[in-house]
Write a protein that holds these residues in place. Structure first.
Motif, mmCIF file in Angstrom:
data_model
loop_
_atom_site.group_PDB
_atom_site.id
_atom_site.type_symbol
_atom_site.label_atom_id
_atom_site.label_comp_id
_atom_site.label_asym_id
_atom_site.label_seq_id
_atom_site.Cartn_x
_atom_site.Cartn_y
_atom_site.Cartn_z
ATOM 1 N N PHE A 1 0.844 -1.207 0.000
ATOM 2 C CA PHE A 1 0.000 0.000 0.000
ATOM 3 C C PHE A 1 0.876 1.253 0.000
ATOM 4 O O PHE A 1 0.674 2.175 -0.801
ATOM 5 C CB PHE A 1 -0.906 -0.023 1.242
ATOM 6 N N GLY A 2 1.862 1.281 0.891
ATOM 7 C CA GLY A 2 2.735 2.458 1.004
ATOM 8 C C GLY A 2 3.536 2.703 -0.260
ATOM 9 O O GLY A 2 3.609 3.826 -0.763
ATOM 10 N N VAL B 1 6.827 3.186 1.782
ATOM 11 C CA VAL B 1 7.187 4.491 1.198
ATOM 12 C C VAL B 1 8.703 4.677 1.230
ATOM 13 O O VAL B 1 9.338 4.980 0.222
ATOM 14 C CB VAL B 1 6.497 5.643 1.959
ATOM 15 N N VAL C 1 3.212 0.773 6.256
ATOM 16 C CA VAL C 1 2.991 1.688 5.131
ATOM 17 C C VAL C 1 4.215 2.595 4.970
ATOM 18 O O VAL C 1 4.720 2.799 3.866
ATOM 19 C CB VAL C 1 1.707 2.523 5.350
ATOM 20 N N ALA D 1 -0.291 15.599 -2.490
ATOM 21 C CA ALA D 1 -0.760 14.225 -2.689
ATOM 22 C C ALA D 1 -1.232 13.629 -1.371
ATOM 23 O O ALA D 1 -0.502 13.659 -0.381
ATOM 24 C CB ALA D 1 0.363 13.368 -3.288
ATOM 25 N N VAL D 2 -2.447 13.107 -1.387
ATOM 26 C CA VAL D 2 -2.973 12.430 -0.203
ATOM 27 C C VAL D 2 -3.533 11.080 -0.646
ATOM 28 O O VAL D 2 -4.439 11.021 -1.478
ATOM 29 C CB VAL D 2 -4.076 13.258 0.481
ATOM 30 N N ILE D 3 -2.944 10.012 -0.119
ATOM 31 C CA ILE D 3 -3.461 8.662 -0.381
ATOM 32 C C ILE D 3 -4.394 8.333 0.767
ATOM 33 O O ILE D 3 -3.960 8.106 1.896
ATOM 34 C CB ILE D 3 -2.307 7.638 -0.456
ATOM 35 N N ASN D 4 -5.686 8.326 0.451
ATOM 36 C CA ASN D 4 -6.686 8.327 1.504
ATOM 37 C C ASN D 4 -7.695 7.194 1.331
ATOM 38 O O ASN D 4 -8.033 6.821 0.208
ATOM 39 C CB ASN D 4 -7.422 9.676 1.480
ATOM 40 N N THR D 5 -8.152 6.645 2.437
ATOM 41 C CA THR D 5 -9.214 5.631 2.364
ATOM 42 C C THR D 5 -10.369 5.973 3.304
ATOM 43 O O THR D 5 -11.194 5.119 3.607
ATOM 44 C CB THR D 5 -8.681 4.229 2.733
ATOM 45 N N LEU D 6 -10.420 7.228 3.768
ATOM 46 C CA LEU D 6 -11.478 7.648 4.702
ATOM 47 C C LEU D 6 -12.413 8.634 4.005
ATOM 48 O O LEU D 6 -11.953 9.671 3.520
ATOM 49 C CB LEU D 6 -10.844 8.296 5.939
ATOM 50 N N ALA E 1 0.997 10.551 -6.646
ATOM 51 C CA ALA E 1 1.783 9.742 -5.697
ATOM 52 C C ALA E 1 2.498 10.607 -4.661
ATOM 53 O O ALA E 1 2.901 11.745 -4.940
ATOM 54 C CB ALA E 1 2.805 8.895 -6.462
ATOM 55 N N THR E 2 2.670 10.059 -3.473
ATOM 56 C CA THR E 2 3.356 10.767 -2.390
ATOM 57 C C THR E 2 4.864 10.593 -2.537
ATOM 58 O O THR E 2 5.438 9.609 -2.103
ATOM 59 C CB THR E 2 2.932 10.227 -1.012
ATOM 60 N N GLY F 1 1.331 3.761 -3.130
ATOM 61 C CA GLY F 1 0.973 5.166 -2.938
ATOM 62 C C GLY F 1 2.124 6.100 -3.268
ATOM 63 O O GLY F 1 1.915 7.279 -3.575
ATOM 64 N N ALA F 2 3.335 5.563 -3.198
ATOM 65 C CA ALA F 2 4.517 6.350 -3.562
ATOM 66 C C ALA F 2 4.788 6.257 -5.067
ATOM 67 O O ALA F 2 5.768 6.816 -5.558
ATOM 68 C CB ALA F 2 5.731 5.893 -2.770
ATOM 69 N N ASP G 1 2.815 15.738 1.563
ATOM 70 C CA ASP G 1 2.220 14.516 1.046
ATOM 71 C C ASP G 1 1.903 13.586 2.213
ATOM 72 O O ASP G 1 2.729 13.432 3.127
ATOM 73 C CB ASP G 1 3.189 13.815 0.072
ATOM 74 N N MET G 2 0.729 12.982 2.163
ATOM 75 C CA MET G 2 0.295 12.132 3.284
ATOM 76 C C MET G 2 -0.356 10.845 2.781
ATOM 77 O O MET G 2 -0.948 10.824 1.705
ATOM 78 C CB MET G 2 -0.737 12.886 4.151
ATOM 79 N N GLN G 3 -0.234 9.799 3.578
ATOM 80 C CA GLN G 3 -1.019 8.588 3.346
ATOM 81 C C GLN G 3 -1.764 8.257 4.627
ATOM 82 O O GLN G 3 -1.275 8.556 5.722
ATOM 83 C CB GLN G 3 -0.105 7.402 2.973
#
Lengths: 181, 353, 249
Positions: free
Chosen positions: B64-65, C80, C76, B206-211, B194-195, B68-69, C64-66
């Motif tokens: 996931f990380g 990254v 996570v 960039a925000v990788i969000n699931t909320l 991507a972050t 997202g990158a 940038d945030m996850q």
């Protein structure tokens, strides 16, 4: 060319999987379609291992071999003979490692060849080539690939570094072949 | 590259590298451990990273990380491990990040067996994790096809920003076949989402969000996902037809079972029985329309799903056939791999049923 | 003419936070944001938000945030950092997220010596879900799932995360700080900044545990919360550097 369905079984350490692999690689080198499927996981640990090899001119369907379908079974130990003798199809071939199996085959409708692989290997100077003696016997009978093609695989593995090993394997293959002509 | 005799797991791993994958996070489990083993050696050689995670849960969250990158990343596992990964798989679907997961199915439920099975069809195509989402699921029937589909999986994952699953089984992973790892032309996709660190000007933060805490926000996300899935259902269906031109009986099977069915069909054809195979290559999207069209043809008398599971695939077959023709089921349970003879016997039964 | 004597760090967005009055999340956010800005590393920072009260941290940190699944922020962050080694990566996690459901992930990340910063905000309770018992809830402390106070016979003992992580060879820097008074807040800032500097120099894992407050779920006023923390948490969770590989050299 004939389509071959070979099941090789024995103890771990008898070179069962590599016999199958050499055979499949040689057949592939001769332009055939092949598949190689081992038994894997817990049943390998300390027990009997086996490998199913298909060689065909068409794409391989099932990579397994069911009872009555094998064109050849190579039994390297007694449990393998007991378990897989029935897998040979009528008119097929059964190769028995005579060095450690003293039970004759009960099948009357197939060719059976008893090969004293350990004694021959010992005579050649190294017990490690026992599986090559057995492969030689199989190739001598089935002619499914040329000895030379199989030796090319051996050369690829041991290369120029160990010419003595290559020569020994070649001899083992030839000696095995003599038993089944 | 010339044809080489390779183990399915190792070939798939090499195909991933050819497809531009440089990051792998995984955890050992039979019968897929050769994938992490192979990549632990190969990835550092090509400037990539292999990391053995503390669990399947951690592995998928590392994926996931990295996804997202914005890098090409994958993990692999087998049935019980895939169950553990569902948290991350659902999150990746929600975050709309691209990733590839290989699942070499084994028999369940529970710890089950380590032998081949297809008993995770539902898990792969009907959900698996929580929420309204889909993964693109590819089901190869040979090692060559598995390698070709790895390249496709990475590409489609990037293109749609979805998770692609390559669904095999223990047999496909453990067997060897001749295979050619073909060079892959890797398409470049915009990954400004991507972050990678933000300079404040060149792109939005960039925000990788699931909320999506409000109804409106979540409703919008779900609508966007479903719209994307509609396009995938329209454009990404893959299947193979085998002896269907004059077939009166149509067997539907996928993966290794399909190749065993082919043996059975050849034997039955020699006996004059007009039987063919419809093999879905994508399990989601399932080839609904092509199968429905076959069902509408007058000469087709009967369908049969043959699966190493207890009536999972057959549900999609019935949805596609939609009552036009009878649909039978032949299940092989408990990692019991059928031989061509078993399947032929069942198909002969269809004629007299 | 008016003259600005204080400006908010650019590393925080203008979005108003959702935190309760008297909650120290805001203080810790500011300390982290200021540290990154002062080090000039904003442009390469990737933060990972948790599940818990700080779930919306991605709205507040202006980088940038996850958002990670519950407890998985260290995994996570590993994904990254391993794929983008030039980034500065931090996780921001509560005690339920990190010490309970995420215990495997933080311990393994510490054992691997991941080159990341992990900030644990410990307020001895689950905040977002409404005041349930956390792994850090003190003996006798009342929560909605320990209504008669935490009983060690039933629930065991509160977990000292910093001491536990300091045992890992892979942990580079571990310190517990508090934000109950100005002096401690300044100390916390120093620790946070040091953690980022260590990461920037290629070291990890860097772990800062911040003792924080939860007046809402503790059932006390905002000012009483600081006293509650001092009287109840500080004796059990002793402040200080638990490990600093650089200082030892």
């Amino acid at each position: 060319m004939n389509n071959e369905h070979i099941l090789i079984a024995g103890f771990g350490g008898q070179g069962v999987l590599s016999m199958g692999k050499m055979l499949a690689e040689a057949a592939m080198a001769e332009g055939r379609e092949v598949s190689w499927l081992p038994s894997y996981g817990a049943e390998m640990r300390g027990g009997t291992s086996n490998v199913s090899v298909h060689i065909s001119d068409k794409a391989i369907g099932s990579p397994t071999i069911s009872a009555g379908e094998a064109t050849c079974v190579i039994a390297m130990n007694l449990p393998s003979l007991l378990k897989f003798e029935s897998f040979v199809k009528p008119g097929g071939l059964l190769l028995v490692n005579k060095s450690i199996i003293d039970k004759p085959s009960s099948r009357k409708d197939i060719d059976v060849i008893y090969v004293p692989v350990n004694e021959i290997a010992k005579e050649l100077g190294d017990n490690k080539v026992a599986n090559m003696v057995m492969l030689g016997a199989y190739l001598g009978k089935s002619k499914v690939v040329k000895n030379e093609t199989l030796m090319n695989q051996v050369r690829e593995v041991f290369g120029a570094k160990k010419p003595a090993v290559v020569a020994l394997n070649e001899k083992a293959l030839a000696e095995g072949g003599k038993l089944s002509v | 590259m010339a044809r080489m005799l390779m183990k399915g797991n190792e070939a798939i791993a090499e195909a991933a590298i050819a497809a531009g994958c440089r990051y792998f996070f995984g955890y050992p489990i039979t019968p897929q451990s050769e994938i992490p083993e192979y990549l632990s050696k190969r990835l550092p050689e090509v400037g990539g990273v292999y990391l053995q995670a503390e669990s399947e849960v951690a592995a998928i969250n590392m994926v996931f990380g990295a996804a997202g990158a914005g890098v090409r990343v994958m993990t692999s596992s087998s049935s019980p491990g895939i169950s553990l990964k569902q948290e991350g798989i659902s999150s990746i679907a929600c975050a709309e990040t691209p990733a590839v997961v290989v699942n070499m199915m084994r028999g369940g439920p529970g710890i089950g067996s380590i032998q081949a099975s297809q008993n995770d069809y539902f898990q792969a195509v009907k959900g698996g994790g929580h929420g309204d989402y889909h993964n693109l699921v590819y089901a190869p029937a040979s090692i060559q096809e598995a390698c070709d589909l790895m390249a496709k999986a990475f590409d489609r994952a990037d293109y749609y920003r979805v998770l692609c699953m390559v669904l095999g089984d223990g047999m496909l992973g453990q067997m060897m076949e001749p295979v050619e790892i073909k060079p892959v032309k890797i398409a470049e996709y915009d990954k400004s989402w991507a972050t990678t660190g933000w300079d404040g000007v060149s792109r939005p933060r960039a925000v990788i969000n699931t909320l999506y805490i409000t109804v409106d926000e979540l409703n919008e996300l779900c609508g966007r996902l479903q719209a994307k899935y509609k396009i995938i259902e329209r454009d990404e269906v893959l299947f193979e037809e085998f002896h269907l031109d004059d077939a009166e009986y149509v067997v539907v099977a996928y993966g290794t079972v399909a190749r065993i069915v082919k043996n059975a069909i050849e034997n039955l054809r020699a006996q004059g029985i007009k039987v063919g195979l419809f093999r879905p290559i994508t399990l989601w999207p399932f080839p609904m329309l092509p199968l429905e069209n076959i069902a509408g043809q007058a000469r087709v008398k009967r369908f049969a799903a043959v699966e190493m599971s207890a009536g999972q695939l057959v549900q999609d077959v019935r949805l596609a056939v939609n009552g036009k023709k009878p649909v039978e089921l032949q299940s092989f349970l408990g990692s019991n791999v059928p031989g061509p003879g078993d399947i032929a016997e069942f198909i002969r039964g269809l004629k007299t049923a | 003419m008016s003259k600005a004597i204080f400006t908010k760090t650019k590393m925080l967005t203008d979005t108003p936070t959702h935190y309760c009055p008297g909650c120290a999340h805001g203080i810790v956010h500011r300390l982290i944001a200021e540290s990154i800005e002062e080090l000039g590393l904003s442009h390469k920072t990737v933060g990972v938000a948790p599940v818990g009260c700080a779930v919306f941290a991605y709205r507040y940190f202006n980088c940038d945030m996850q958002l990670a699944c519950h407890g998985r922020a260290p995994a996570v962050a590993t994904g990254v950092k391993r794929s983008r080694p030039d980034t500065l990566v931090f996780t921001y996690q509560g005690d339920g997220d990190l010490a309970s459901i995420g215990n495997a992930e933080i311990n393994s990340a510490a054992a691997r010596g991941e080159k990341i910063c992990v900030f644990l905000i410990n307020n001895a309770i689950y905040g977002m879900t409404g005041g349930q018992m956390a792994p850090t809830t003190l003996i006798g402390q009342i929560s909605t799932t320990s209504p008669n106070g935490r009983n060690p016979e039933v629930n065991g003992y509160p977990m000292r995360v910093s001491e536990m992580l300091a045992t890992h060879e892979g942990a580079y820097y571990v310190e517990r700080v508090a934000v109950n008074n100005t002096r401690n807040i300044l100390g916390a800032k120093k620790a946070i900044k040091k953690a980022f500097e260590y990461q920037q120099n290629g070291h990890g894992l860097n772990f800062i545990e911040v003792l924080s407050t939860c007046p809402t779920n503790w059932g006390v006023s905002a000012t009483e919360a600081m006293t509650w923390m001092e009287e109840n948490m500080l004796p059990y969770y002793q402040l200080g550097v638990k490990k600093d590989k650089e200082a030892r050299q």
